[in-house]
Motif scaffolding. Structure first.
Motif, PDB file in Angstrom:
ATOM      1  N   ALA A  78      22.529 136.695  66.707  1.00 38.52           N
ATOM      2  CA  ALA A  78      22.885 138.139  67.427  1.00 38.52           C
ATOM      3  C   ALA A  78      24.149 136.665  68.019  1.00 38.52           C
ATOM      4  CB  ALA A  78      21.924 137.628  68.930  1.00 38.52           C
ATOM      5  N   LEU A  79      25.503 137.498  67.446  1.00 38.38           N
ATOM      6  CA  LEU A  79      26.249 136.851  68.403  1.00 38.38           C
ATOM      7  C   LEU A  79      27.176 136.628  69.574  1.00 38.38           C
ATOM      8  CD1 LEU A  79      29.052 134.917  67.452  1.00 38.38           C
ATOM      9  CD2 LEU A  79      29.953 137.007  66.344  1.00 38.38           C
ATOM     10  N   VAL A  80      27.206 136.976  70.440  1.00 37.99           N
ATOM     11  CA  VAL A  80      27.949 136.714  72.350  1.00 37.99           C
ATOM     12  C   VAL A  80      29.030 136.383  71.886  1.00 37.99           C
ATOM     13  CG1 VAL A  80      26.424 134.359  72.927  1.00 37.99           C
ATOM     14  CG2 VAL A  80      27.492 136.815  74.915  1.00 37.99           C
ATOM     15  N   ARG A  81      30.151 137.518  72.316  1.00 34.75           N
ATOM     16  CA  ARG A  81      31.545 137.511  72.694  1.00 34.75           C
ATOM     17  C   ARG A  81      31.904 136.985  73.928  1.00 34.75           C
ATOM     18  NH1 ARG A  81      35.101 142.133  71.708  1.00 34.75           N
ATOM     19  NH2 ARG A  81      33.727 143.046  73.965  1.00 34.75           N
ATOM     20  N   ARG A  82      31.520 135.172  73.966  1.00 33.09           N
ATOM     21  CA  ARG A  82      32.028 134.816  75.462  1.00 33.09           C
ATOM     22  C   ARG A  82      32.101 133.764  75.391  1.00 33.09           C
ATOM     23  NH1 ARG A  82      27.239 136.171  78.403  1.00 33.09           N
ATOM     24  NH2 ARG A  82      25.138 135.177  77.733  1.00 33.09           N
ATOM     25  N   GLY A  83      32.973 132.537  76.446  1.00 30.95           N
ATOM     26  CA  GLY A  83      33.832 131.146  75.753  1.00 30.95           C
ATOM     27  C   GLY A  83      34.453 130.640  74.500  1.00 30.95           C
ATOM     28  N   PRO A  84      35.667 130.321  74.676  1.00 29.23           N
ATOM     29  CA  PRO A  84      36.497 129.660  73.459  1.00 29.23           C
ATOM     30  C   PRO A  84      36.423 130.724  72.014  1.00 29.23           C
ATOM     31  CG  PRO A  84      36.208 127.939  75.106  1.00 29.23           C
ATOM     32  CD  PRO A  84      35.058 129.232  75.396  1.00 29.23           C
ATOM     33  N   TRP A  85      34.688 129.885  71.022  1.00 20.41           N
ATOM     34  CA  TRP A  85      34.678 130.647  70.053  1.00 20.41           C
ATOM     35  C   TRP A  85      34.265 132.033  70.194  1.00 20.41           C
ATOM     36  CZ3 TRP A  85      33.189 125.710  71.934  1.00 20.41           C
ATOM     37  CH2 TRP A  85      33.882 124.797  71.175  1.00 20.41           C
ATOM     38  N   GLY A  86      33.770 132.999  71.011  1.00 23.74           N
ATOM     39  CA  GLY A  86      33.304 133.576  71.046  1.00 23.74           C
ATOM     40  C   GLY A  86      34.346 134.889  70.878  1.00 23.74           C
ATOM     41  N   TRP A  87      35.717 134.543  71.679  1.00 24.60           N
ATOM     42  CA  TRP A  87      36.526 135.198  71.388  1.00 24.60           C
ATOM     43  C   TRP A  87      37.033 134.685  70.849  1.00 24.60           C
ATOM     44  CZ3 TRP A  87      37.459 139.473  74.703  1.00 24.60           C
ATOM     45  CH2 TRP A  87      36.882 139.802  75.595  1.00 24.60           C
TER      46      TRP A  87
ATOM     47  N   PHE B  41      23.406 141.218  65.342  1.00 20.88           N
ATOM     48  CA  PHE B  41      23.202 141.547  66.446  1.00 20.88           C
ATOM     49  C   PHE B  41      24.795 141.571  66.801  1.00 20.88           C
ATOM     50  CE2 PHE B  41      19.069 141.523  67.678  1.00 20.88           C
ATOM     51  CZ  PHE B  41      18.803 143.202  66.873  1.00 20.88           C
ATOM     52  N   ARG B  42      25.852 142.397  67.502  1.00 23.71           N
ATOM     53  CA  ARG B  42      27.028 141.404  68.172  1.00 23.71           C
ATOM     54  C   ARG B  42      27.515 141.855  69.289  1.00 23.71           C
ATOM     55  NH1 ARG B  42      32.734 142.608  64.732  1.00 23.71           N
ATOM     56  NH2 ARG B  42      33.365 140.547  66.253  1.00 23.71           N
ATOM     57  N   ILE B  43      26.867 141.951  70.335  1.00 25.55           N
ATOM     58  CA  ILE B  43      26.816 141.622  71.416  1.00 25.55           C
ATOM     59  C   ILE B  43      27.898 140.835  72.358  1.00 25.55           C
ATOM     60  CG2 ILE B  43      23.900 141.356  71.021  1.00 25.55           C
ATOM     61  CD1 ILE B  43      23.677 139.351  72.865  1.00 25.55           C
ATOM     62  N   ASP B  44      27.788 141.640  73.758  1.00 28.60           N
ATOM     63  CA  ASP B  44      28.940 141.468  75.157  1.00 28.60           C
ATOM     64  C   ASP B  44      27.813 140.334  76.151  1.00 28.60           C
ATOM     65  OD1 ASP B  44      31.618 142.344  73.721  1.00 28.60           O
ATOM     66  OD2 ASP B  44      31.231 144.352  74.208  1.00 28.60           O
ATOM     67  N   SER B  45      26.806 140.985  75.897  1.00 24.32           N
ATOM     68  CA  SER B  45      26.152 140.150  77.462  1.00 24.32           C
ATOM     69  C   SER B  45      24.426 140.230  76.859  1.00 24.32           C
ATOM     70  CB  SER B  45      25.767 141.071  78.491  1.00 24.32           C
ATOM     71  OG  SER B  45      24.469 140.912  79.516  1.00 24.32           O
TER      72      SER B  45
END
Length: 219
Positions: A177-186, A199-203
């Protein structure tokens, strides 16, 4: 089916914004300048530790961690540094009967902090310093698999980085599951490799429902 969920630490459970700021202070550079250089290094696909070399050539992160501790300014994080979705997500996953773990590239000191914060909430807390193997090494993920009481394909590894988390966990046979946050996530969100995550998630709050749906489809 997913029976175990293992979380990365930095920028997955812990918001490292404050800690990045304390490193800028230690180096004696403006915080926004340090963060800008950090983002540039990450965007270029380089090791984040190269950021320190820009401001202080020859910088040794381990030595400076020790120097900070000796000066009464050790690296530290606490309850206030956790992302707000962490506690509800862990509670929801635990209520669903899932086995939970935390495993990341962290120091022995950070491991002690994690145990103080999460000892009653998860079944495993492991760090690279504890295991003598760090991400993205295959040995790190072997240790995760060995510590998890289910088949490797029944484990979901959750992280914010393609290079350190998603790709090596998938190579080890885990779901991801890849969470989109922090420098790498964005910065890495548009990389084609991101599509390979289960999964690709924002939370993290999305996980209980997403996992329940995944497991229902697998039955």
């Amino acid at each position: 089916m997913i029976r175990a969920v293992v979380f990365d630490v930095g920028e997955c459970l812990v918001d490292e914004t404050r800690e990045y700021g304390t490193w800028a202070d230690w180096l004696g550079v403006p915080r926004h300048t340090f963060v800008a250089q950090f983002g540039a290094v990450v965007a270029q696909g380089r090791d984040y530790r190269e950021t320190f070399q820009v401001f202080r050539p020859g910088f040794d992160l381990d030595e400076q961690r020790a120097a900070r501790a000796a000066a009464g300014q050790p690296e530290w994080f606490g309850e206030g540094d956790l992302y707000p979705d962490v506690r509800p997500a862990l509670a929801g996953l635990r209520a669903a009967g899932l086995w939970l773990g935390i495993a990341g590239n962290q120091t022995v000191r950070a491991g002690r902090i994690l145990r103080g914060l999460f000892e009653d909430d998860v079944d495993l807390i492991g760090t690279s310093d504890d295991w003598g193997a760090g991400k993205p090494e295959a040995g790190f993920f072997r240790r995760v698999a060995e510590a998890t009481p289910f088949e490797v394909g029944e484990t979901l590894y959750v992280g914010d980085r393609l290079d350190n988390d998603i790709r090596p966990a998938a190579a080890a046979g885990m779901l991801t599951a890849l969470v989109r946050r922090g420098p790498w996530g964005w910065i890495q969100q548009h990389d084609p490799a991101a599509a390979a995550a289960t999964f690709r998630i924002d939370s993290l709050g999305e996980l209980p429902v997403r996992i329940a749906e995944f497991n229902a489809a697998a039955r």
